[in-house]
Scaffold this motif. Structure first.
Motif, mmCIF file in Angstrom:
data_model
loop_
_atom_site.group_PDB
_atom_site.id
_atom_site.type_symbol
_atom_site.label_atom_id
_atom_site.label_comp_id
_atom_site.label_asym_id
_atom_site.label_seq_id
_atom_site.Cartn_x
_atom_site.Cartn_y
_atom_site.Cartn_z
ATOM 1 N N GLY A 11 21.210 28.137 -24.927
ATOM 2 C CA GLY A 11 21.820 27.649 -23.815
ATOM 3 C C GLY A 11 21.806 28.540 -22.572
ATOM 4 O O GLY A 11 21.734 28.208 -21.436
ATOM 5 N N ASP A 50 19.767 28.042 -18.943
ATOM 6 C CA ASP A 50 20.768 27.763 -17.605
ATOM 7 C C ASP A 50 20.042 28.630 -16.585
ATOM 8 O O ASP A 50 20.189 29.985 -16.751
ATOM 9 N N THR A 61 22.651 31.837 -15.313
ATOM 10 C CA THR A 61 22.853 32.794 -16.224
ATOM 11 C C THR A 61 21.502 33.627 -16.641
ATOM 12 O O THR A 61 21.296 34.803 -16.729
ATOM 13 N N ARG A 83 30.014 30.763 -15.035
ATOM 14 C CA ARG A 83 28.795 30.287 -15.766
ATOM 15 C C ARG A 83 28.183 31.175 -16.941
ATOM 16 O O ARG A 83 28.083 31.004 -18.100
ATOM 17 N N ARG A 111 28.695 31.110 -21.096
ATOM 18 C CA ARG A 111 27.503 30.763 -21.920
ATOM 19 C C ARG A 111 27.234 32.107 -22.750
ATOM 20 O O ARG A 111 26.570 32.176 -23.886
#
Length: 317
Positions: A199, A203, A206, A240, A244
């Motif tokens: 994930g 993103d 990130t 963010r 994450r």
């Protein structure tokens, strides 16, 4: 370096060990837990795997399985439960020797037998990147048509190199085995649903910040500079990234720098001052303080222990 490459490189030690095994009839072998990662690829026939944690996996031709945490397990020609495995399994090294002796005595391989490529990667588990730590006990990668083409190609190339000794094989085999590890982890990430690191790398915000830190770990990064790299505001990056990755950007960078320093202490003879400069610390004292806080041991003692451990591992091979 990208995050996946760095995650592997941080813990990876030396060349992998591997065996090509041809066996027939009824068999059951046990591999005790070890510090590293293991894999099995079925080149012919089929078998079953049962981990100490109770995970059972059936493997057919072309299937690959990765045990990223060195979990103890049993391999057998057919499914077994823990009770049967405890009673019938022979140590893995003994099974390898017996299979090799039986193959030599029997002549050409049995078309009905099982053929495996099995191996281990020696890892320094004290410096495991959270991406590697997140991998499950067993990663099964079935041989689906059209699935994970790079992994399938690596398996085919390995099998071809093992079929006959050719010029350059001593270089090709360990490098192909390293590629196999990369492709197995990549395949897991592609199929993982809800994993933290798949994930995070999926993103764009990130991933951009991680790419910047891993590409230039010694740069004078700040939250503002990382936010600019990611094309967002500082609060957006902080929110963010932390959600994450599990820690704020600068905390992750501080951790990654001492992990890199640990690798240099282990793998090179560079001075602490030189290493400090390469990982973004202004002085060896500052690095030593951060390193001791993270690892619970001074850099000098860490280097001495790494040398002792490496010598012990080399002597046991």
């Amino acid at each position: 370096m990208d995050v996946v490459s760095d995650a592997i490189f941080a813990a990876h030690l030396g060349h992998p060990r591997f065996h090509r095994v041809r066996t027939r009839g009824s068999w059951c072998a046990r591999q005790d837990a070890y510090e590293g990662a293991g894999f099995h690829v079925v080149l012919k026939g089929g078998c079953s795997l049962l981990t100490d944690g109770g995970t059972a996996v059936s493997l057919g031709v072309g299937d690959a399985v990765l045990l990223p945490h060195g979990t103890g397990h049993v391999l057998a020609d057919s499914p077994v439960d823990a009770e049967v495995a405890a009673r019938t399994a022979v140590p893995f090294t003994r099974w390898l020797a017996e299979s090799e002796a039986a193959e030599s005595a029997a002549g050409p391989p049995d078309r009905e037998g099982t053929e495996l490529l099995s191996g281990t990667y020696w890892l320094d588990c004290s410096r495991t990147h959270p991406l590697m730590a997140e991998l499950p006990e067993v990663v099964r990668l079935p041989a689906r048509v059209g699935g994970h083409r790079e992994l399938r190609a690596a398996i085919d190339l390995l099998a071809g190199e093992l079929d006959q000794v050719r010029p350059g094989s001593c270089m090709a085999l360990p490098n192909l085995l390293d590629l196999l590890l990369v492709y197995m982890i990549r395949a897991w990430m592609e199929e993982s649903e809800g994993g933290t690191w798949p994930g995070a790398l999926g993103d764009p915000v990130t991933a951009a910040a991680l790419r910047a830190m891993h590409s230039h770990p010694a740069a004078r990064w700040s939250n503002d500079l990382l936010a600019a790299e990611a094309g967002v505001s500082r609060p957006t990056l902080a929110r963010r990234f932390t959600a994450r990755v599990g820690r704020p950007p600068m905390a992750y960078l501080a951790w990654w720098r001492v992990v890199l320093a640990a690798g240099m202490l282990r793998d090179t003879t560079q001075t602490l001052a030189a290493i400090a400069g390469r990982v973004g610390y202004g002085s060896p004292y500052a690095l030593s303080h951060a390193f001791t806080r993270e690892f619970g041991v001074t850099p000098g003692r860490y280097r001495a222990r790494a040398a002792e451990r490496s010598a012990s591992a080399a002597g046991s091979r």
